[in-house]
Design a protein around this motif. Structure first.
Motif, short mmCIF file in Angstrom:
data_model
loop_
_atom_site.label_atom_id
_atom_site.label_comp_id
_atom_site.label_asym_id
_atom_site.label_seq_id
_atom_site.Cartn_x
_atom_site.Cartn_y
_atom_site.Cartn_z
N SER A 237 -15.66 -4.23 -5.71
CA SER A 237 -15.82 -2.81 -5.41
C SER A 237 -14.73 -1.98 -6.07
O SER A 237 -13.63 -2.49 -6.33
CB SER A 237 -15.73 -2.55 -3.91
N ILE A 238 -15.04 -0.70 -6.27
CA ILE A 238 -14.01 0.19 -6.78
C ILE A 238 -13.17 0.69 -5.61
O ILE A 238 -13.70 1.16 -4.62
CB ILE A 238 -14.64 1.37 -7.53
N VAL A 239 -11.85 0.53 -5.72
CA VAL A 239 -10.99 0.98 -4.63
C VAL A 239 -10.33 2.33 -4.94
O VAL A 239 -9.95 3.06 -4.04
CB VAL A 239 -9.91 -0.06 -4.26
N LEU A 293 -9.53 -5.73 1.45
CA LEU A 293 -8.12 -6.01 1.22
C LEU A 293 -7.41 -6.30 2.55
O LEU A 293 -6.26 -6.70 2.58
CB LEU A 293 -7.46 -4.81 0.52
N ARG A 294 -8.13 -6.06 3.63
CA ARG A 294 -7.57 -6.10 4.98
C ARG A 294 -6.64 -7.29 5.23
O ARG A 294 -5.53 -7.14 5.71
CB ARG A 294 -8.73 -6.11 5.97
N GLY A 295 -7.12 -8.50 4.88
CA GLY A 295 -6.35 -9.71 5.17
C GLY A 295 -5.02 -9.78 4.42
O GLY A 295 -4.11 -10.49 4.82
N ARG A 296 -4.88 -9.03 3.32
CA ARG A 296 -3.67 -9.14 2.50
C ARG A 296 -2.78 -7.91 2.57
O ARG A 296 -1.67 -7.91 2.07
CB ARG A 296 -4.06 -9.35 1.03
N CYS A 297 -3.31 -6.83 3.15
CA CYS A 297 -2.63 -5.54 3.07
C CYS A 297 -1.58 -5.40 4.17
O CYS A 297 -1.87 -5.61 5.34
CB CYS A 297 -3.68 -4.44 3.21
N PRO A 298 -0.34 -5.09 3.79
CA PRO A 298 0.72 -4.96 4.81
C PRO A 298 0.53 -3.74 5.70
O PRO A 298 1.17 -3.62 6.75
CB PRO A 298 2.00 -4.85 3.97
N LEU A 299 -0.33 -2.80 5.28
CA LEU A 299 -0.50 -1.57 6.05
C LEU A 299 -1.73 -1.61 6.96
O LEU A 299 -2.01 -0.64 7.66
CB LEU A 299 -0.64 -0.38 5.09
N GLU A 306 -13.63 -1.51 9.63
CA GLU A 306 -14.81 -0.80 9.12
C GLU A 306 -14.65 -0.59 7.63
O GLU A 306 -13.55 -0.36 7.15
CB GLU A 306 -14.90 0.58 9.78
N LYS A 307 -15.77 -0.65 6.93
CA LYS A 307 -15.69 -0.52 5.47
C LYS A 307 -15.34 0.91 5.08
O LYS A 307 -16.03 1.85 5.45
CB LYS A 307 -17.03 -0.91 4.86
N PRO A 308 -14.24 1.10 4.35
CA PRO A 308 -13.86 2.47 3.97
C PRO A 308 -14.73 2.97 2.82
O PRO A 308 -14.94 2.23 1.85
CB PRO A 308 -12.41 2.32 3.53
N ALA A 314 -9.08 14.55 -3.68
CA ALA A 314 -8.65 15.70 -4.47
C ALA A 314 -9.64 15.76 -5.61
O ALA A 314 -10.30 14.75 -5.87
CB ALA A 314 -7.22 15.49 -4.97
N PRO A 315 -9.76 16.88 -6.30
CA PRO A 315 -10.76 16.94 -7.37
C PRO A 315 -10.61 15.78 -8.36
O PRO A 315 -9.52 15.59 -8.92
CB PRO A 315 -10.51 18.28 -8.05
N GLY A 316 -11.66 14.98 -8.50
CA GLY A 316 -11.63 13.87 -9.46
C GLY A 316 -10.87 12.66 -9.00
O GLY A 316 -10.73 11.70 -9.74
N ARG A 317 -10.33 12.69 -7.78
CA ARG A 317 -9.57 11.54 -7.32
C ARG A 317 -10.26 10.87 -6.13
O ARG A 317 -10.39 11.49 -5.07
CB ARG A 317 -8.17 12.00 -6.91
N PHE A 318 -10.69 9.64 -6.32
CA PHE A 318 -11.43 8.92 -5.29
C PHE A 318 -10.64 7.73 -4.81
O PHE A 318 -10.11 6.97 -5.61
CB PHE A 318 -12.77 8.43 -5.85
N VAL A 319 -10.55 7.56 -3.50
CA VAL A 319 -9.83 6.42 -2.94
C VAL A 319 -10.65 5.85 -1.79
O VAL A 319 -11.16 6.59 -0.95
CB VAL A 319 -8.44 6.85 -2.42
N ALA A 320 -10.77 4.51 -1.77
CA ALA A 320 -11.47 3.86 -0.66
C ALA A 320 -10.46 3.22 0.27
O ALA A 320 -10.17 2.03 0.18
CB ALA A 320 -12.44 2.82 -1.21
N CYS A 321 -9.87 4.06 1.16
CA CYS A 321 -8.90 3.53 2.10
C CYS A 321 -8.84 4.46 3.29
O CYS A 321 -8.73 5.67 3.14
CB CYS A 321 -7.52 3.42 1.45
N HIS A 322 -8.92 3.88 4.51
CA HIS A 322 -8.87 4.72 5.72
C HIS A 322 -7.52 5.41 5.88
O HIS A 322 -7.40 6.43 6.54
CB HIS A 322 -9.10 3.85 6.96
N LEU A 323 -6.50 4.80 5.31
CA LEU A 323 -5.14 5.30 5.56
C LEU A 323 -4.67 6.26 4.48
O LEU A 323 -3.49 6.55 4.37
CB LEU A 323 -4.18 4.11 5.63
N VAL A 324 -5.63 6.75 3.69
CA VAL A 324 -5.23 7.52 2.52
C VAL A 324 -4.45 8.79 2.86
O VAL A 324 -3.53 9.18 2.14
CB VAL A 324 -6.46 7.84 1.63
#
Lengths: 329, 325
Positions: A237-239, A293-299, A306-308, A314-324
């Motif tokens: 997946s794209i993160v 990434l859940r199992g490896r992510c320190p955060l 749940e799948k983020p 922000a314009p043109g900036r995509f992030v797949a993370c609940h904690l963004v």
């Protein structure tokens, strides 16, 4: 309209074998390897989109679906507005002229029994109505374009150096005047000095011929140099997807941050971000639900079960993370 | 004595039909106890041949034409083969670029390491097994008991490389020759391997000669750097000095030719290519590619001069430039 539009692309490979047979007999779903799981992005005309990630993240599979060396399990691939994800080989032919690919291994992707001339000419014979004389002229023009001497035309791959072989691959890819070229790690097999020359050549050709690139690499420095936007993949997946400058200045997704922190910098005084992930990339066969990434992510927090979604923060900036929200502050 | 390894005037030729390939040309190099020395240069600059020559693994048509390698004061060239064999693996170990082909595909990785311990350290089967597991743990292989019973093809590239390192360090060698240990590995795995090498060198006091073409890797873990071009040593300096005040035009060109993540750069590929090493140009072998070339560069080989304390360079142009400023 973008030149290439990919929506919810999926490529699953059935594992087969005894496990597959047993599952079928039991009437269960056959186990699959989820190489690419709902990937969406666009490539604009004239741009270079970088696609980065580590071995096994699915970047080459995306490329192969895009040039239709593979038929995606689901999702759509539009080229200039036309759906090509479902076309059969015959219907795909007119598009082959426009969509080309350069592979990672410059040696393995050349036919050892054909001369440089015949290999470059082959594309013209297949895709153009040029007569022999026009083809010859075009082949010579292409050799000049990629910086190879005419004296190499009758050479065979084993007589060429690695850098020259990759130039033949590039000449062959641009022979039919394509608009979109997928470059799958085109510089990885080259030595330092040849690598920088190949990078400059690709950049020159893009400007010259008005090409669009999907540039796949695990070499982040090269991607930074060539790409205007970058998509980061992890386990199919794209993160994160962002303007190159923003991404390198401040990576937001924990995976991107760890990836950048791991790149050795040629400056002994550079301050290093010591952000690292635990463990190694898990197998794409039994992927975790929720954030992969859940199992490896320190955060990681409970919400990461749940799948983020890949959200535009922000314009043109995509992030797949609940904690963004926390990460960007 | 602080020099652990002393290479003097080493020259290696490979005799082929067309003539002699002068792969390594009169090299002088030392490695101190506990230090990490980077050996950098393009493909074909003689980096790997140098490390093979240290282990006396140059086989025909290759030949050490001149020079000597002293390890701990012992002239390796004069050792009988049997003693040299004991040196390899026990005192001087090597980690190769292609871990998967360097490992024996027919033996479990645990077996390969314990065998080595039985041969070189004279341990019993049981002791060797115990030490083997310790080594696998040291290089951070998860579930070492399970991994030890697996074959190389069941491990990932990064895992195989760690097994190679575990194997190389099992006998606590004093010198580790690491030939491109991270090339071809993903960045995060490569970073872990580098951390591991540095940590192990600090812990065991082993010196490391790291052969690489990646200047990032060099900046990351090396104490000193030697730059090779076409079989010749052109510059050798402490790592900070090399990056901040590179003295040889080739070193400068090398630094400018790589794209980098930490800043925006204008890429300038090194002009020309490594000259043929069959009848190579006399004088400086970089002369044909150098922007500073003078007449005498093509005639005789520039001597090594000291540019700063501990920083040597072989370039006539450098001497000239220094005199004029």
């Amino acid at each position: 309209m973008s030149l290439v539009e990919i929506r919810d692309l999926q490529m699953h490979f059935p594992l087969g074998g005894i496990g597959g047979t047993l599952a079928r007999l039991r009437g269960q779903a056959e186990p699959v390897l989820r190489a690419v799981d709902s990937v969406s992005f666009d490539v604009e005309a004239g741009e270079t989109l970088g696609l980065v990630g580590e071995s096994g993240c699915g970047k080459s599979t995306v490329a192969r679906c895009l040039v239709r060396l593979l038929k995606p399990t689901a999702g759509s691939v539009r080229y200039a507005g036309k759906q090509i994800a479902t076309l059969d080989a015959q219907a795909m032919r007119p598009f082959r002229r426009d969509i080309q690919m350069v592979f990672q291994d410059p040696t393995a992707s050349l036919n050892p029994r054909l001369s440089v001339r015949s290999m470059v000419e082959e594309a013209l014979t297949l895709h153009t109505k040029f007569d022999a004389k026009e083809r010859r002229a075009r082949v010579e023009e292409l050799m000049h374009e990629v910086g190879l001497g005419r004296d190499l035309l009758d050479s065979y791959p084993h007589e060429l150096s690695g850098g020259q072989r990759q130039r033949v691959n590039i000449a062959r890819a641009i022979a039919t005047n394509p608009r979109f070229v997928v470059l799958d790690e085109p510089t990885s097999a080259l030595d330092v000095s040849l690598r920088s020359r190949a990078i400059l050549l690709l950049e020159k050709l893009r400007e010259h011929l008005g090409l669009s690139y999907l540039f796949i690499s695990h070499d982040l420095a090269t991607v930074k140099y060539l790409a205007s936007r970058v998509a980061v993949m992890y386990l199919g997946s794209i993160v994160e997807l962002s303007d190159t400058r923003d991404l390198f200045a401040k990576p937001l997704h924990p995976y991107t941050r760890a990836l950048l922190a791991a790149v050795p910098v040629p400056d002994p005084d550079a301050r290093r971000d010591d952000f690292t992930l635990a463990g190694e990339i898990p197998s794409p066969i039994d992927v975790e639900t929720g954030c992969r990434l859940r199992g490896r992510c320190p955060l990681a927090k409970p919400i990461c079960a749940e799948k983020p979604p890949l959200k535009e923060i922000a314009p043109g900036r995509f992030v797949a993370c609940h904690l963004v929200a926390e990460l960007s502050s | 004595m602080t020099e652990m390894l002393e290479i003097s005037d080493l020259t290696v030729h490979f005799q082929i039909n067309q003539g002699a390939i002068e792969a390594v040309d009169h090299i002088n190099l030392t490695i101190r106890r506990g230090e990490i020395l980077g050996l950098v240069g393009e493909s074909g600059s003689g980096k790997s041949v140098t490390s093979f020559a240290i282990l006396r693994l140059i086989r025909p048509p290759g030949r050490v034409v001149s020079g000597s390698v002293h390890f701990d004061g012992i002239d390796l060239g004069s050792l009988p083969e049997e003693q040299m064999r004991r040196m390899r693996g026990a005192k001087i170990a090597m980690v190769s670029q292609t871990p998967r082909t360097a490992l024996n595909p027919l033996l479990t990785v645990g077996r390969q390491i314990s065998r080595l311990l039985m041969v070189h350290a004279g341990l019993s089967t049981r002791e060797a097994e115990k030490r083997m597991l310790e080594m696998l743990r040291l290089v951070r292989i998860p579930a070492p008991e399970k991994r030890a019973n697996q074959y190389p093809h069941q491990l990932s590239g990064g895992m195989c490389q760690r097994v190679m390192i575990a194997m190389a360090l099992a006998t606590s060698p004093q010198l580790l020759l690491a030939d491109e240990p991270t090339t071809g590995l993903d960045v995060s795995i490569a970073a872990k391997i580098l951390d591991l090498l540095r940590e192990l060198s600090t812990k065991t006091g082993a010196a490391i000669m790291l052969v690489t073409h990646d200047l990032g890797v060099v900046a990351e873990i090396c104490d000193r750097v030697a730059v090779m071009h076409a079989g010749q040593l052109v510059e050798c300096a402490p790592v900070r000095d090399l990056f901040h005040n590179p003295a040889h035009p080739y070193t400068k060109a090398l630094v400018r030719s790589i794209p980098r993540v930490d800043r925006d750069v204008v890429l300038e590929p090194i002009s020309g290519s490594v000259p043929s090493l069959i009848n190579p140009p006399s004088g400086c072998r970089y002369a044909g590619r150098c922007e500073w070339t003078m007449d005498r560069c093509r005639v005789s080989r520039p001597p090594m001069v000291e540019a700063a304390p501990g920083h040597v360079v072989a370039c006539y142009g450098f001497e000239e430039r220094r005199v004029t400023c």
